[in-house]
Design a protein around this motif. Structure first.
Motif, PDB file in Angstrom:
ATOM      1  N   GLU A   1      11.281 -18.914  15.316  1.00  0.00           N
ATOM      2  CA  GLU A   1      11.400 -17.264  15.968  1.00  0.00           C
ATOM      3  C   GLU A   1       9.734 -16.732  16.376  1.00  0.00           C
ATOM      4  O   GLU A   1       9.270 -16.863  15.828  1.00  0.00           O
ATOM      5  CB  GLU A   1      12.942 -15.789  15.995  1.00  0.00           C
ATOM      6  CG  GLU A   1      13.495 -16.427  16.077  1.00  0.00           C
ATOM      7  CD  GLU A   1      14.246 -14.743  14.932  1.00  0.00           C
ATOM      8  OE1 GLU A   1      15.614 -14.571  15.394  1.00  0.00           O
ATOM      9  OE2 GLU A   1      13.549 -14.402  14.193  1.00  0.00           O
TER      10      GLU A   1
ATOM     11  N   GLY B   1       8.962 -23.398  31.698  1.00  0.00           N
ATOM     12  CA  GLY B   1      10.277 -22.519  31.058  1.00  0.00           C
ATOM     13  C   GLY B   1      10.236 -22.698  29.687  1.00  0.00           C
ATOM     14  O   GLY B   1      10.144 -21.782  28.821  1.00  0.00           O
ATOM     15  N   GLU B   2       8.715 -22.764  29.433  1.00  0.00           N
ATOM     16  CA  GLU B   2       7.858 -22.269  27.846  1.00  0.00           C
ATOM     17  C   GLU B   2       7.878 -21.525  27.818  1.00  0.00           C
ATOM     18  O   GLU B   2       7.087 -20.309  28.076  1.00  0.00           O
ATOM     19  CB  GLU B   2       6.834 -23.092  27.833  1.00  0.00           C
ATOM     20  CG  GLU B   2       6.335 -23.456  25.944  1.00  0.00           C
ATOM     21  CD  GLU B   2       5.079 -23.888  25.536  1.00  0.00           C
ATOM     22  OE1 GLU B   2       4.754 -24.297  24.381  1.00  0.00           O
ATOM     23  OE2 GLU B   2       4.782 -25.311  26.523  1.00  0.00           O
ATOM     24  N   PHE B   3       8.652 -20.533  26.441  1.00  0.00           N
ATOM     25  CA  PHE B   3       7.715 -19.084  26.319  1.00  0.00           C
ATOM     26  C   PHE B   3       6.417 -19.377  24.919  1.00  0.00           C
ATOM     27  O   PHE B   3       6.261 -19.358  23.564  1.00  0.00           O
ATOM     28  CB  PHE B   3       8.992 -18.966  25.163  1.00  0.00           C
ATOM     29  CG  PHE B   3       8.907 -17.284  25.257  1.00  0.00           C
ATOM     30  CD1 PHE B   3       9.023 -16.235  26.162  1.00  0.00           C
ATOM     31  CD2 PHE B   3       8.890 -16.861  23.916  1.00  0.00           C
ATOM     32  CE1 PHE B   3       9.009 -14.956  25.656  1.00  0.00           C
ATOM     33  CE2 PHE B   3       8.947 -15.041  23.439  1.00  0.00           C
ATOM     34  CZ  PHE B   3       9.068 -14.442  24.265  1.00  0.00           C
TER      35      PHE B   3
ATOM     36  N   GLN C   1      16.674 -21.954  12.753  1.00  0.00           N
ATOM     37  CA  GLN C   1      16.107 -21.449  14.284  1.00  0.00           C
ATOM     38  C   GLN C   1      14.839 -20.977  14.255  1.00  0.00           C
ATOM     39  O   GLN C   1      14.039 -20.448  12.737  1.00  0.00           O
ATOM     40  CB  GLN C   1      16.861 -20.946  14.655  1.00  0.00           C
ATOM     41  CG  GLN C   1      18.325 -20.833  14.922  1.00  0.00           C
ATOM     42  CD  GLN C   1      18.869 -19.362  15.598  1.00  0.00           C
ATOM     43  OE1 GLN C   1      18.159 -18.330  16.060  1.00  0.00           O
ATOM     44  NE2 GLN C   1      20.154 -19.256  15.036  1.00  0.00           N
TER      45      GLN C   1
ATOM     46  N   THR D   1      13.443 -15.210  21.224  1.00  0.00           N
ATOM     47  CA  THR D   1      13.878 -16.309  20.912  1.00  0.00           C
ATOM     48  C   THR D   1      12.864 -17.180  21.308  1.00  0.00           C
ATOM     49  O   THR D   1      11.987 -16.723  22.222  1.00  0.00           O
ATOM     50  CB  THR D   1      15.239 -17.131  21.537  1.00  0.00           C
ATOM     51  OG1 THR D   1      15.531 -16.380  23.010  1.00  0.00           O
ATOM     52  CG2 THR D   1      16.642 -15.889  20.910  1.00  0.00           C
ATOM     53  N   LEU D   2      13.076 -18.891  21.041  1.00  0.00           N
ATOM     54  CA  LEU D   2      11.929 -19.482  22.061  1.00  0.00           C
ATOM     55  C   LEU D   2      12.243 -19.775  23.184  1.00  0.00           C
ATOM     56  O   LEU D   2      11.268 -19.818  23.388  1.00  0.00           O
ATOM     57  CB  LEU D   2      12.426 -20.438  21.170  1.00  0.00           C
ATOM     58  CG  LEU D   2      11.537 -21.298  20.143  1.00  0.00           C
ATOM     59  CD1 LEU D   2      11.462 -22.332  19.021  1.00  0.00           C
ATOM     60  CD2 LEU D   2       9.645 -20.503  19.572  1.00  0.00           C
ATOM     61  N   GLN D   3      13.146 -19.388  23.757  1.00  0.00           N
ATOM     62  CA  GLN D   3      14.194 -19.146  25.309  1.00  0.00           C
ATOM     63  C   GLN D   3      12.688 -17.475  25.900  1.00  0.00           C
ATOM     64  O   GLN D   3      13.169 -17.711  26.965  1.00  0.00           O
ATOM     65  CB  GLN D   3      15.320 -19.370  25.696  1.00  0.00           C
ATOM     66  CG  GLN D   3      15.780 -20.968  24.761  1.00  0.00           C
ATOM     67  CD  GLN D   3      15.729 -20.843  23.431  1.00  0.00           C
ATOM     68  OE1 GLN D   3      16.098 -19.996  22.630  1.00  0.00           O
ATOM     69  NE2 GLN D   3      15.594 -22.322  22.980  1.00  0.00           N
ATOM     70  N   GLY D   4      12.771 -16.850  24.971  1.00  0.00           N
ATOM     71  CA  GLY D   4      12.303 -15.367  25.723  1.00  0.00           C
ATOM     72  C   GLY D   4      13.775 -14.475  25.004  1.00  0.00           C
ATOM     73  O   GLY D   4      13.059 -13.326  25.993  1.00  0.00           O
ATOM     74  N   ASP D   5      14.130 -14.431  24.723  1.00  0.00           N
ATOM     75  CA  ASP D   5      15.397 -13.822  24.771  1.00  0.00           C
ATOM     76  C   ASP D   5      15.023 -12.675  23.398  1.00  0.00           C
ATOM     77  O   ASP D   5      14.642 -13.435  22.408  1.00  0.00           O
ATOM     78  CB  ASP D   5      16.278 -13.900  24.501  1.00  0.00           C
ATOM     79  CG  ASP D   5      17.110 -14.751  25.615  1.00  0.00           C
ATOM     80  OD1 ASP D   5      16.800 -14.617  26.921  1.00  0.00           O
ATOM     81  OD2 ASP D   5      17.644 -16.415  25.705  1.00  0.00           O
TER      82      ASP D   5
END
Length: 122
Positions: free
Chosen positions: A89, A42-44, A87, A109-113
């Motif tokens: 980015e 799950g790492e972006f 945050q 975002t660090l989640q890929g959004d």
């Protein structure tokens, strides 16, 4: 290969010279075939950010939100992290050689959004 077999090959120096390089290349190939650095599930990564930004960049050109000069005039693409308040980015910047504005920034975002895009980087 066990030690006994290695010693037998070593004792016959002529055979060792013929077979030795084969074993060496086999061992080295195993090291290089191991694969790259593994990332947490799950790492972006920066590569993920670059892929997503490139797809979005192409869509912006296709929809005429960026003019055609952005398609052929790119000189540099950078991927980096930036801290915005508390945050972090991922930022992908596309720099072109001439024209104004010179750079378009795409944020994730660090989640890929997708978090936005602009010409100022802020």
């Amino acid at each position: 290969m066990n030690i006994k077999m290695f010693c037998q090959i070593r004792s016959h120096s002529g055979i060792f010279l013929v077979i030795g390089p084969f074993f060496y290349s086999y061992a080295v190939a195993g090291v290089y075939a191991h694969g790259g650095k593994q990332h947490a599930a799950g790492e972006f990564t920066n590569l993920d950010a670059l892929k997503k930004a490139t797809e979005l960049y192409d869509k912006l050109i296709g929809s005429k939100k960026l003019d055609a000069s952005w398609e052929t005039g790119i000189e540099k693409v950078q991927v980096f992290d930036r801290r915005k308040n508390a945050q972090v980015e991922k930022v992908v910047s596309f720099d072109r050689g001439s024209g104004d504005p010179k750079t378009v920034y795409i944020f994730f975002t660090l989640q890929g959004d997708y978090a936005g895009s602009n010409f100022t980087g802020e």
